[in-house]
Design an enzyme around this catalytic site. Structure first.
Site, PDB file in Angstrom:
ATOM      1  N   CYS A   1      25.962  15.287 -24.942  1.00 50.01           N
ATOM      2  CA  CYS A   1      27.076  14.732 -26.084  1.00 50.01           C
ATOM      3  C   CYS A   1      28.265  14.541 -25.965  1.00 50.01           C
ATOM      4  CB  CYS A   1      26.824  15.791 -27.455  1.00 50.01           C
ATOM      5  SG  CYS A   1      25.214  16.293 -27.712  1.00 50.01           S
ATOM      6  N   ASP A   2      28.980  15.709 -25.176  1.00 53.22           N
ATOM      7  CA  ASP A   2      30.399  15.580 -25.158  1.00 53.22           C
ATOM      8  C   ASP A   2      31.213  15.464 -23.531  1.00 53.22           C
ATOM      9  OD1 ASP A   2      30.721  16.287 -27.661  1.00 53.22           O
ATOM     10  OD2 ASP A   2      30.391  18.296 -27.517  1.00 53.22           O
TER      11      ASP A   2
ATOM     12  N   CYS B   1      26.911  21.048 -25.663  1.00 51.82           N
ATOM     13  CA  CYS B   1      26.122  20.039 -25.492  1.00 51.82           C
ATOM     14  C   CYS B   1      26.798  19.053 -24.254  1.00 51.82           C
ATOM     15  CB  CYS B   1      25.842  19.288 -26.707  1.00 51.82           C
ATOM     16  SG  CYS B   1      24.641  17.566 -26.356  1.00 51.82           S
TER      17      CYS B   1
END
Ligand SMILES: Cc1cc2nc3c(=O)[nH]c(=O)nc-3n(C[C@H](O)[C@H](O)[C@H](O)COP(=O)(O)OP(=O)(O)OC[C@H]3O[C@@H](n4cnc5c(N)ncnc54)[C@H](O)[C@@H]3O)c2cc1C
Length: 312
Positions: free
Chosen positions: A138-139, A135
């Protein structure tokens, strides 16, 4: 035990659209979602191919809008509620959740979607969350001024690689072929970005690290070139998905890869059980097709419930 007309399992684009159609037709509709609603699309920063949103929008925003619209018509979304079994109960189906709760439904729409595929190479599991990710949204921010590798050559891989250029100093796209599969306009943007460097005709053999973080990926050539130990701080994997069909795999027909077989209108071979979206064997796996198939499945489920109710 709570009785509903239509139980939708999965709160991604397919399930939320099915719920919108079913609840708008005044059917008592519940969506069971094992996490938060929105599905896979919430993991992407930008969706630019869903009609009605020129300029695109964040995946999380699209998921939130779909949820709101289904709720506006009365659909109930039960978040953090995972369905673990579907059992026939007279004319209905009993759904049991992992919390031990049971619900009776006249018809069921399986919209459990898909999850990203893993590479299955040494180091991948060991460094998940310590440099290995599925992701970028997200990261990505953890990789400011770092070097990352994106594995894959389709739309999702190249779009996410472009997103990662906002943070990383260099983004290697590792692809097993010597050309990308991604849509041409996405490729053009990638090739115009000087932070992106393709690693053609290579597959990942190992994710390497120092015991705490990723330090490189070992790449094997598909053309007989020597192996390459590419120094990277992060590895983002976008090599396709596999269906989340375990719930029904022994009770409805699935293809060899586990995708639920449906007819054109979303019927499975178990009367009263319908399916839609990425969990099914339809070719194009996108938000627009998941939503469209969710609508069809709801339409057929409503018809099924009406016929059953009239027959009682
Ligand atoms: C990184 C990335 C980028 C993408 N970019 C785009 C894009 O730009 N444009 C586009 O059109 N598509 C894009 N896609 C594809 C798109 O996200 C999917 O095609 C779409 O989300 C499929 O919707 P779905 O409802 O079928 O399944 P999913 O989105 O997978 O949703 C299924 C839901 O079911 C839930 N669930 C599963 N099992 C259970 C259970 N037993 N009980 C309760 N809940 C359960 C899951 O938690 C999940 O929320 C992208 C995908 C990824 C991964």
């Amino acid at each position: 035990m709570e009785q509903v007309d239509i139980a939708v399992i999965g709160g991604g684009p397919a399930g939320l659209t099915a719920a919108l159609y079913a609840s708008r037709a005044r059917a008592k509709t519940v969506v069971f979602e094992k996490g938060l609603p929105g599905g896979q699309i919430v993991t992407t920063d930008h969706v630019e191919n869903y009609p009605g949103f020129p300029g695109g929008l964040a995946g999380a925003e699209l998921g939130a809008l779909m949820t709101k619209q289904a709720e506006e018509f009365g659909a109930v979304i039960r978040t953090f509620t995972e369905v673990e079994s579907i059992v026939p109960a007279d004319l209905d189906f009993t759904l049991r959740t992992t919390d031990g709760d049971e619900f009776l439904a006249r018809a069921v729409i399986v919209a459990t979607g898909a999850v990203p595929r893993k590479l299955g190479v040494p180091g991948e599991a060991e460094y998940t969350g310590r440099g290995v990710s599925w992701c970028a949204t997200c990261d990505g921010a953890f990789f400011r001024d770092k070097v990352v590798a994106v594995i894959g050559g389709g739309d999702a891989a190249v779009e996410e690689a472009l997103f990662l250029t906002k943070f990383a100093s260099k983004v290697h796209i590792v692809h097993r072929r010597d050309e990308l599969r991604a849509t041409k306009c996405i490729q053009e943007r990638a090739f115009a970005n000087d932070k992106i460097e393709p690693q053609w005709s290579r597959v990942v053999r190992e994710v390497r690290g120092d015991g705490s973080r990723v330090s490189s990926v070992l790449l094997e050539s598909t053309k007989g070139e020597p192996d390459l130990d590419l120094p990277v701080d992060g590895v983002f994997i976008f090599v396709g998905v596999h269906p989340v069909s375990e719930l029904v795999r022994t009770s409805v027909a699935c293809d060899d890869a586990g995708y639920v077989r449906t007819d054109h209108d979303g019927r499975t071979d178990w009367p009263g059980i319908f399916a839609a979206g990425d969990v099914t064997d339809s070719e194009l796996k996108q938000v627009i097709t998941a939503a469209a198939k969710g609508a069809s499945a709801a339409f057929e489920a409503l018809r099924y419930v009406d016929q059953k109710t009239c027959g009682i």
